[in-house]
Structures are given as structure tokens and as C-alpha cells.
Design an enzyme around this catalytic site. Structure first.
Site, short mmCIF file in Angstrom:
data_model
loop_
_atom_site.label_atom_id
_atom_site.label_comp_id
_atom_site.label_asym_id
_atom_site.label_seq_id
_atom_site.Cartn_x
_atom_site.Cartn_y
_atom_site.Cartn_z
N GLY A 28 17.71 50.12 88.18
CA GLY A 28 18.19 49.36 89.33
C GLY A 28 17.16 49.27 90.44
O GLY A 28 17.24 48.38 91.29
N VAL A 32 10.24 50.58 84.15
CA VAL A 32 9.64 51.79 83.61
C VAL A 32 8.65 51.41 82.52
O VAL A 32 8.98 50.64 81.61
CB VAL A 32 10.72 52.73 83.04
CG1 VAL A 32 10.09 54.02 82.53
CG2 VAL A 32 11.77 53.05 84.11
N ASP A 157 24.47 58.40 91.11
CA ASP A 157 24.45 57.35 90.08
C ASP A 157 24.31 58.00 88.70
O ASP A 157 23.53 57.56 87.86
CB ASP A 157 23.31 56.37 90.32
CG ASP A 157 23.49 55.07 89.51
OD1 ASP A 157 24.64 54.79 89.12
OD2 ASP A 157 22.50 54.38 89.28
#
Length: 681
Positions: A28, A32, A157
Site C-alpha cells: 500500500g 518491493v 495493518d
């Protein structure tokens, strides 16, 4: 381990300038990439998106959070890159200087990938041991974040996408892009929307409240999906706690029916209960992470105990070998193969030969003495006798039970057959009497003058007696009202008399009979067989049994029976009464209409003992049972045939229907020995 600072140029080199072929995931807050350092170490680079409002101070705080998190179940931060510069960019056909920065966080590369790629339902995917290890590792990592330092770190999260797995499937909590370092465990309120839909607790969705129970709610959803797949959380919302646990258990049992150990169901139950307690709507009811870790450690200890018990069992098996001689222990504990080294027979001996030799040695040592053999033989003989006796008793009981059951069925069949034949013969007598009632109605009441008198009636009865072999006497009584009495007596030339009087000695004693007292209705006999003509002029309604019989017969339109009584010949009989009606009487008339239409009553004495004797004479070749016939209308049965002794043992009762619904009769049957005595079974 010291965190390194990497240059932006180095990171571009190991990712080919952040090319797409190096991308291994999207988050989010950044993309990566995978890169390999000069020393061969693989790392994961998270290149953060430009985040409005995320200034240098905030980035520094986030970086410090990652620096503080040093735990086997938390993703390890290897290094970072924070590059800030002013560069010239073209804007509206003009060049301007703009401030730009690059923020990259470098983590250890985990070959297992993210947890969400491994989640499946119970039927496939990871086995239970691996899933339990992942659940326990996530909880220990979260426990470290909440309680590992003075101020807790809230992830905010937590979900399968943010949990990475190494090559040994050890979970590591990652993606701290939203985490915050809180100075205390108080409740905080924010206006920002953080987290992921489906993992947010109700208090955050409704009031934007943040506490440690935010992560606990997310953990409950994650555990449910690890145990039961992505559909598990939606299933548990539709089921009760017991139903959901049963559902998950059944699914795991189908997969692990042969391999599931005794502790696995307890672990499944514990994990599901923890998950469901974590997603309570009221945050105060949710457990804290330390309590969750304690519960998981308890069931994990059970697994360790089970493993140690297996080890103890193996040790015990080894100790049992000490019972045998040294050579025996070597043979029994050695693997399959040549026994040249261990065999008493020497090199080249086969396994069968060595085993045989060993058996002889052991037998000779422990069972070889004469006294020992004698004791063994005596014990075996006693056991054989006891076993044979028990087996014989069981066999006898089985055979005898079958024989008794067959005899019971046979007795019931024979008794039912005799009862049916007796009913048929009785019905023949009833039909003859019914025909005689029609004859009287036709030739006496319909003729004017009557074609029947006492002489013709007696003659007819004598000549047709062969048709009624079981009736010992027949008489006909006419219905006379009180208003008709005087005229009737003048026509007959005699007065109506009572059936009984204080001076009479019995039924039919005309000398002692009294003149009938005035009454509403009379039934004097006008015709009778010669043997019973002394009952002529007697009122049948003056006798209690006869009166009851007459009333029931004319109301029902069928034959009515009296209770059994002793006849003049000493045998047992009954009186069967039929009502004679006018020709206008309808077949389906109501009882009151039948009473009005009745004009006379025909009665016959039936010798019940003669009736049964005739039946049994026909079955002379089948006289293996004893027969009794009873009138069971009242509380105490009245014998109609046979001895008063009902006997004991096996018997059968067959119902009899003689056409009178107000009376009940039964045939009682028992076995008889060949010598005539009763057989008790």
C-alpha cells in the site's frame, strides 16, 4: 546487527534501475524489489511512494520503529536509503528546480514469500503442524511488538499479505508502513483511515479509536483464515462457536484421519477459540496478546509431552528385551538380514535356523523341566474343560431357544386352526336357527290361519334334528303386550306363567309355577320340541338371563348368547336367541325400529362340550395339545370346555367369535405328552 545505509546508486545497480523484472510485490505504500548485494546476500527493497504529509521527522520515527523491532518473528531491517536532492524539471515549457527524495527500506529477503500465497482450506495446502507453527510465531512476534519495549508498537495493518515466511516456514511480521510508536497503552482517536477492510475492528470503523485491541482483531481474522482458508471467517460468522469448531474438526479429520495425533484436535480447538474471542465486537472482551501466547504454549507443551511418551515407550520396549538371554536380545533387536555374527549355529546360518535355535534355548530354560511341563499341561487341561463347558452351555442354550421358539410357533398355529374350525361349526348351527326363524315368520305369522302348531313344530324339529346335531332343544316364544294378554290366554287355553317361583325346583317346573303377574310385555313359549314341551306357557322375559338375551337379540338383529350353564345332562351349554320380525322390517333398521318390529323369539340350547368334542374327534390324529374354551366376558373366566386347571408353562390363547359382540370367548391350548399328561415348557 548494525543497520547499513545504502546509496541510491547501489540500489539502482542491484535492481537494474528498479526494473520491473525485479519486482516481487506491491504494498500500500511502495513497490518491493529483489536485489543481491556484492557478498551474495539477497535483500528485499521497499521503494516508498511519495506520501503527502510524510515529512522527514515522520519517516525518521517509522525508521526508528523498525530499528527497535529485533525478534525472530519480525522482519529484520538490513538497511535504508534516504536520498534528498533538488533537480531541474520541465514545467509548462519552462525549467524549474524541484525538491525530490527517494526513501527505500531494505529488509532480509524471505524465500517463502507472503503468507497469503499459502493460505487454503483444510483439504489441501499446509499441514496442521506447519499452520500451528505459523500461528504461534505470528502471536509471539505481535507479543514482542506490544510488550517488548517500554512503549508498545501497534502494527495497525496485520494481515496475511504483511506476514512473510522464510525457507523453513517461520513467519515474520513485516510492512510497518502504518505502524506507530505509542507512549502508553491508552486509547487514541485519529481522523485518518488506516488498515485494510475486513481486518479493522468495529470501534475503529465507527469511532476511529486505536488501542492494542486493533491488532488483536486483525490477528483473529488472520488465524481463522490460516486454520480454515479465506472462506473460514465468513463461515464462522454464520455458525455458532460449537458448530464452527465441529466443522473445522471434521474437515481436518478427513485430511489427517490416519496421521492426526491425539493433541491435534486440542490445538485446533484452542486456535479457533482464540480466533473467535479476538473478533468480539466489544474490545474489552478480546484477550491481550500475552494471554494468547500462554494458551498456545500450553497446547504446544502437550505435543512435547506426547513426543516424550513415545520415546518412553520405545525405551520400555528395549527394557523388555532384557528378559531374554544375551543372544536372544541380539537376535530380536537386530535388523533383518544374515545372522552369521549372532547365530549359535555359526557363520552362514539363516534367519529361520537362528530363530529356531533361539526358540529352543528359551523354551529349554523356562519351560523345559518336567514339573513345569506338568503344571502347564494341567493348567491347559483345566482351561480346556472350562472353555468346553461354557461353549457347550452356550450351544445348548442356543439350540434350546430355537426349539422353544419353534414349538411356540407350532402351538400358536395349531390353536388358531382349532379356534377357526370351532367358529365355523358354531356358525353352521346359527345359520340353521336363523333359517328356522324365517320359517316361523313365514308359516305362522304371515299365514291366516297359521300353518304351524305344537304338533307340526315338534314333528319338524324331530325330523330335521340331523341338521342341528349340537342343539339339544329349540323353543319359540311369541311377543304379547299387556293389552293383548287376556285375548291371547283365551286363544291358547292357558295362562302365562313365570319362569321361576318360590316353590319351584328349577326351570320348567309347571306344577310349582305361579300365574304371571301383570306386566307391560310378555314372551310366553308357544312351540317347543317334545323333550322341552313342559316350558310351553312360560314367560321367557321373567328369567333374568333369558330376558337379557331377548332384549339384546331384538335390538341388534343378530343372535345373542347367554353365559355358560349346566344342562340337564350335566354338560355345559349356552342358549342362542334369535328375534323374529315382521315382514316389513328393513335390513338396516335402527335399534328402536327393530324393537317395534319384533314379534317373537326363537331360542336354542347349544351343547358346547359336544360341539368341541366333535371338532377334536375330527382332529383325532392331531391330538398333541390340550384345549380349554372359556367365556371371558366377566372378570373371572367361565369354563365352557376342558378342565379347570389352566396348567403352567407354554400356552397360547386364540380368540373366538361366536357372533355376539357383547360376549368374549377364548380357546386356551397347551402341549400334551404322549401319555396324556400336560407338557410344561
Amino acid at each position: 546487527m548494525t543497520t547499513k545505509e545504502f546509496s541510491l546508486q547501489l540500489l539502482k545497480e542491484i535492481t537494474d534501475n528498479f526494473s520491473e523484472k525485479h519486482i516481487i510485490g506491491h504494498g500500500g505504500y511502495g513497490v518491493v524489489y529483489k536485489g543481491v548485494l556484492a557478498d551474495g546476500e539477497e535483500i528485499a527493497l521497499k521503494r516508498l511512494y511519495p506520501v503527502p504529509g510524510l515529512d522527514d521527522t515522520q519517516f525518521t520515527n517509522e525508521f526508528n520503529n523498525l530499528m527497535k523491532a529485533q525478534h525472530p518473528n519480525v522482519t529484520r531491517l538490513i538497511g535504508y536509503c534516504y536520498n534528498v536532492k533538488n533537480e531541474r524539471v520541465k514545467l509548462n515549457d519552462k525549467y524549474v528546480f524541484a525538491h525530490s527524495d527517494e526513501k527505500v527500506l531494505c529488509f532480509e529477503y524471505l524465500k517463502g514469500g507472503s503468507l497469503d500465497k499459502h493460505i487454503s482450506d483444510e483439504s489441501c495446502g499446509l499441514n496442521w503442524h506447519t499452520r500451528f507453527k505459523i500461528i504461534k510465531g505470528i502471536c509471539e512476534g505481535l507479543n514482542y511488538l506490544h510488550n517488548g519495549s517500554k512503549d508498545p508498537i501497534y502494527h495497525l495493518d496485520l494481515k496475511p499479505e504483511n506476514i512473510m515466511l522464510d525457507e523453513n516456514m517461520v513467519p515474520k511480521i513485516g510492512d510497518f508502513g502504518l505502524s506507530r510508536l505509542f507512549p502508553s497503552a491508552r486509547t487514541y482517536v485519529t481522523i485518518k483511515v488506516i488498515g485494510t477492510i475486513g481486518y479493522m475492528p468495529p470501534e475503529f470503523i465507527e469511532r476511529r479509536e486505536i488501542t492494542s485491541k486493533f491488532d488483536i482483531f486483525s490477528l483473529g481474522v488472520t488465524i481463522t483464515r490460516i486454520v480454515a482458508g479465506y472462506d473460514g471467517y465468513s463461515k464462522c460468522a454464520r455458525m455458532s462457536l460449537e458448530e464452527f469448531i465441529k466443522h473445522v474438526h471434521e474437515n481436518w479429520e478427513k485430511r489427517l484421519q490416519d496421521t492426526m495425533s491425539s493433541y491435534t484436535p486440542e490445538q485446533v480447538t484452542t486456535c479457533i477459540k482464540i480466533a473467535l474471542s479476538c473478533v468480539e465486537n466489544t474490545r474489552e472482551k478480546r484477550p491481550n496478546i500475552a494471554e494468547i501466547v500462554d494458551k498456545l504454549n500450553m497446547v504446544d507443551t502437550t505435543e512435547s509431552l506426547s513426543t516424550s511418551q513415545i520415546a518412553k515407550k520405545r525405551s520400555w520396549n528395549s527394557e523388555r528385551l532384557s528378559f531374554f538371554p544375551v543372544g536372544a536380545r541380539d537376535v530380536l533387536s537386530a535388523p533383518a538380514g544374515p545372522f552369521s555374527r549372532l547365530s549359535p549355529l555359526g557363520a552362514g546360518a539363516t534367519l529361520a535356523e537362528s530363530t529356531k535355535m533361539l526358540g529352543c534355548h528359551v523354551y529349554s530354560k523356562y519351560f523345559g523341566s518336567r514339573k513345569a511341563r506338568e503344571r502347564w499341561w494341567r493348567s491347559l487341561l483345566v482351561l480346556w474343560i472350562i472353555g468346553s463347558t461354557l461353549a457347550s452351555f452356550h450351544l445348548f442354550h442356543y439350540i434350546n431357544s430355537n426349539a422353544v421358539e419353534k414349538r411356540r410357533d407350532s402351538l400358536a398355529s395349531m390353536c388358531d386352526e382349532r379356534a377357526r374350525m370351532l367358529q365355523d361349526q358354531f356358525n353352521v348351527s346359527m345359520n340353521h336357527l336363523h333359517a328356522l326363524a324365517i320359517l316361523v315368520n313365514t308359516f305362522h305369522h304371515s299365514g291366516n290361519p297359521s300353518s304351524i302348531n305344537q304338533v307340526t313344530f315338534a314333528t319338524y324339529m324331530e325330523r330335521t334334528a340331523f341338521e342341528r346335531p349340537l342343539t339339544s332343544g329349540v323353543a319359540y316364544a311369541v311377543r304379547v303386550t299387556h293389552a293383548e294378554r287376556d285375548q291371547f290366554e283365551r286363544q291358547q287355553g292357558w295362562s302365562i306363567k313365570k319362569m321361576y317361583s318360590p316353590n319351584s325346583q328349577g326351570e320348567g317346573d309347571a306344577a310349582g309355577a305361579m300365574i304371571r303377574e301383570p306386566d307391560e310385555e310378555y314372551a310366553p313359549v308357544i312351540f317347543a320340541q317334545d323333550a322341552y314341551k313342559n316350558v310351553i306357557s312360560f314367560d321367557m322375559l321373567s328369567g333374568a338371563d333369558d330376558r337379557e338375551n331377548i332384549i339384546r337379540a331384538r335390538e341388534s338383529g343378530r343372535g345373542a348368547l347367554t353365559a355358560p350353564f349346566q344342562l340337564l345332562n350335566g354338560r355345559i351349554g349356552v342358549i342362542l336367541t334369535y328375534s323374529v320380525y315382521t315382514s316389513e322390517a328393513v335390513v338396516n333398521a335402527r335399534p328402536q325400529e327393530l324393537i317395534q318390529a319384533a314379534i317373537g323369539y326363537l331360542g336354542a340350547i347349544i351343547d358346547m362340550e359336544a360341539l368341541v368334542d366333535k371338532l377334536l374327534h375330527q382332529l383325532a390324529g392331531k391330538q398333541s395339545i390340550m384345549v380349554n374354551v372359556y367365556d371371558t366376558t366377566y372378570e373371572y373366566p367361565i369354563r365352557m370346555y376342558g378342565s379347570n386347571d389352566k396348567g403352567s408353562g407354554m400356552y397360547h390363547n386364540s380368540s373366538l367369535n361366536f357372533g355376539d359382540p357383547s360376549r368374549r370367548h377364548v380357546m386356551h391350548c397347551r402341549w400334551r405328552w404322549k401319555d396324556g399328561s400336560k407338557l410344561d415348557v
